[in-house]
Design a protein around this motif. Structure first.
Motif, PDB file in Angstrom:
ATOM      1  N   UNK A  73     -27.729   2.475 -47.375  1.00 54.12           N
ATOM      2  CA  UNK A  73     -26.975   2.463 -46.123  1.00 54.12           C
ATOM      3  C   UNK A  73     -27.889   2.866 -44.967  1.00 54.12           C
ATOM      4  N   UNK A  74     -28.006   1.962 -44.025  1.00 55.17           N
ATOM      5  CA  UNK A  74     -28.763   2.222 -42.798  1.00 55.17           C
ATOM      6  C   UNK A  74     -27.940   1.678 -41.645  1.00 55.17           C
ATOM      7  N   UNK A  75     -27.824   2.461 -40.587  1.00 57.22           N
ATOM      8  CA  UNK A  75     -26.950   2.057 -39.497  1.00 57.22           C
ATOM      9  C   UNK A  75     -27.639   2.292 -38.159  1.00 57.22           C
ATOM     10  N   UNK A  76     -27.513   1.314 -37.293  1.00 54.80           N
ATOM     11  CA  UNK A  76     -28.051   1.457 -35.932  1.00 54.80           C
ATOM     12  C   UNK A  76     -27.215   2.416 -35.100  1.00 54.80           C
ATOM     13  N   UNK A  77     -25.983   2.649 -35.533  1.00 49.64           N
ATOM     14  CA  UNK A  77     -25.030   3.288 -34.645  1.00 49.64           C
ATOM     15  C   UNK A  77     -24.572   2.275 -33.599  1.00 49.64           C
ATOM     16  N   UNK A  78     -23.776   2.741 -32.672  1.00 49.21           N
ATOM     17  CA  UNK A  78     -23.189   1.842 -31.685  1.00 49.21           C
ATOM     18  C   UNK A  78     -24.261   1.312 -30.737  1.00 49.21           C
ATOM     19  N   UNK A  79     -24.315  -0.004 -30.624  1.00 51.96           N
ATOM     20  CA  UNK A  79     -25.243  -0.663 -29.705  1.00 51.96           C
ATOM     21  C   UNK A  79     -24.454  -1.152 -28.499  1.00 51.96           C
ATOM     22  N   UNK A  80     -24.888  -0.756 -27.342  1.00 46.14           N
ATOM     23  CA  UNK A  80     -24.258  -1.202 -26.097  1.00 46.14           C
ATOM     24  C   UNK A  80     -25.358  -1.751 -25.191  1.00 46.14           C
ATOM     25  N   UNK A  81     -24.967  -2.268 -24.047  1.00 47.73           N
ATOM     26  CA  UNK A  81     -25.920  -2.846 -23.112  1.00 47.73           C
ATOM     27  C   UNK A  81     -27.040  -1.836 -22.808  1.00 47.73           C
ATOM     28  N   UNK A  82     -28.270  -2.304 -22.935  1.00 48.28           N
ATOM     29  CA  UNK A  82     -29.407  -1.453 -22.582  1.00 48.28           C
ATOM     30  C   UNK A  82     -29.916  -0.584 -23.714  1.00 48.28           C
ATOM     31  N   UNK A  83     -29.265  -0.624 -24.859  1.00 45.25           N
ATOM     32  CA  UNK A  83     -29.733   0.173 -25.991  1.00 45.25           C
ATOM     33  C   UNK A  83     -30.328  -0.748 -27.059  1.00 45.25           C
ATOM     34  N   UNK A  84     -31.092  -0.141 -27.943  1.00 45.57           N
ATOM     35  CA  UNK A  84     -31.651  -0.903 -29.057  1.00 45.57           C
ATOM     36  C   UNK A  84     -31.877   0.046 -30.225  1.00 45.57           C
ATOM     37  N   UNK A  85     -32.143  -0.548 -31.360  1.00 45.92           N
ATOM     38  CA  UNK A  85     -32.441   0.242 -32.560  1.00 45.92           C
ATOM     39  C   UNK A  85     -33.462  -0.529 -33.374  1.00 45.92           C
ATOM     40  N   UNK A  86     -34.419   0.185 -33.910  1.00 45.73           N
ATOM     41  CA  UNK A  86     -35.492  -0.455 -34.680  1.00 45.73           C
ATOM     42  C   UNK A  86     -35.438  -0.018 -36.133  1.00 45.73           C
ATOM     43  N   UNK A  87     -35.401  -0.985 -37.016  1.00 47.09           N
ATOM     44  CA  UNK A  87     -35.507  -0.742 -38.452  1.00 47.09           C
ATOM     45  C   UNK A  87     -36.909  -1.145 -38.904  1.00 47.09           C
ATOM     46  N   UNK A  88     -37.433  -0.407 -39.849  1.00 46.94           N
ATOM     47  CA  UNK A  88     -38.765  -0.708 -40.372  1.00 46.94           C
ATOM     48  C   UNK A  88     -38.641  -1.032 -41.853  1.00 46.94           C
ATOM     49  N   UNK A  89     -38.989  -2.263 -42.208  1.00 49.84           N
ATOM     50  CA  UNK A  89     -38.933  -2.678 -43.611  1.00 49.84           C
ATOM     51  C   UNK A  89     -40.145  -2.109 -44.338  1.00 49.84           C
ATOM     52  N   UNK A  90     -39.883  -1.401 -45.421  1.00 44.12           N
ATOM     53  CA  UNK A  90     -40.972  -0.771 -46.165  1.00 44.12           C
ATOM     54  C   UNK A  90     -41.165  -1.361 -47.552  1.00 44.12           C
ATOM     55  N   UNK A  91     -40.190  -2.149 -47.996  1.00 42.61           N
ATOM     56  CA  UNK A  91     -40.317  -2.769 -49.321  1.00 42.61           C
ATOM     57  C   UNK A  91     -39.834  -4.204 -49.251  1.00 42.61           C
TER      58      UNK A  91
END
Ligand SMILES: [Cu+2]
Length: 114
Positions: A73-91
Motif C-alpha cells: 500500500x502506497x498512497x499519494x494522499x489527496x492531490x489538488x491543483x498545484x500539488x504533486x507526489x513522487x513514487x520511486x520504483x525500486x523493484x
C-alpha cells in the motif's frame, strides 16, 4: 513516477485493489472517543449525530513512496491543483494504481523493467 494534481481532487494509490478496501468517504456515529461505524442516521441513537467523513487513510500520503512490491500500500494522499507526489520504483514488477476518489474506473499500470 510523478503524479500531478489538477482541477479535480484525486489520489494515486497502490495497489488498485485499495479501491475496495480504503473508502474515500466513511460514515459514522459521533460518540465520545473514537466514533463508531454507522451506515445511516437510523443506526445512531441520535440521528443528528450521523456523520459523513473523509477517511484519513485515503487523504494522507503514506510514509513510504517507494514501489517495492505490487501489493504494498502506497498512497499519494489527496492531490489538488498545484500539488504533486513522487513514487520511486525500486523493484521490477507490474504496479497497478487507482484513484480513491473516483474508484477503479480511474486507474493505471506502471511496468518496471528489471
Ligand atoms: Cu481521481
Amino acid at each position: 513516477m510523478r503524479v500531478l494534481g489538477n482541477f479535480e481532487i484525486h489520489t494515486a494509490t497502490f495497489p488498485k485493489s485499495a479501491a475496495a478496501t480504503v473508502p474515500f468517504i466513511t460514515t459514522q456515529f459521533e460518540v465520545p472517543g473514537p466514533d463508531t461505524a454507522a451506515n445511516s442516521p437510523a443506526d445512531c441513537a441520535a440521528p443528528t449525530d450521523f456523520q459523513i467523513a473523509f477517511n484519513s487513510k485515503a487523504l494522507r500520503p503514506t510514509a513510504k513512496a517507494t514501489l517495492t512490491s505490487p501489493s504494498a500500500f502506497r498512497n499519494s494522499g489527496l492531490l489538488v491543483w498545484g500539488t504533486s507526489h513522487t513514487f520511486v520504483a525500486q523493484r521490477p514488477g507490474t504496479y497497478r494504481f487507482v484513484c480513491l476518489v473516483h474508484g477503479s474506473q480511474m486507474s493505471g499500470i506502471i511496468r518496471v523493467a528489471g
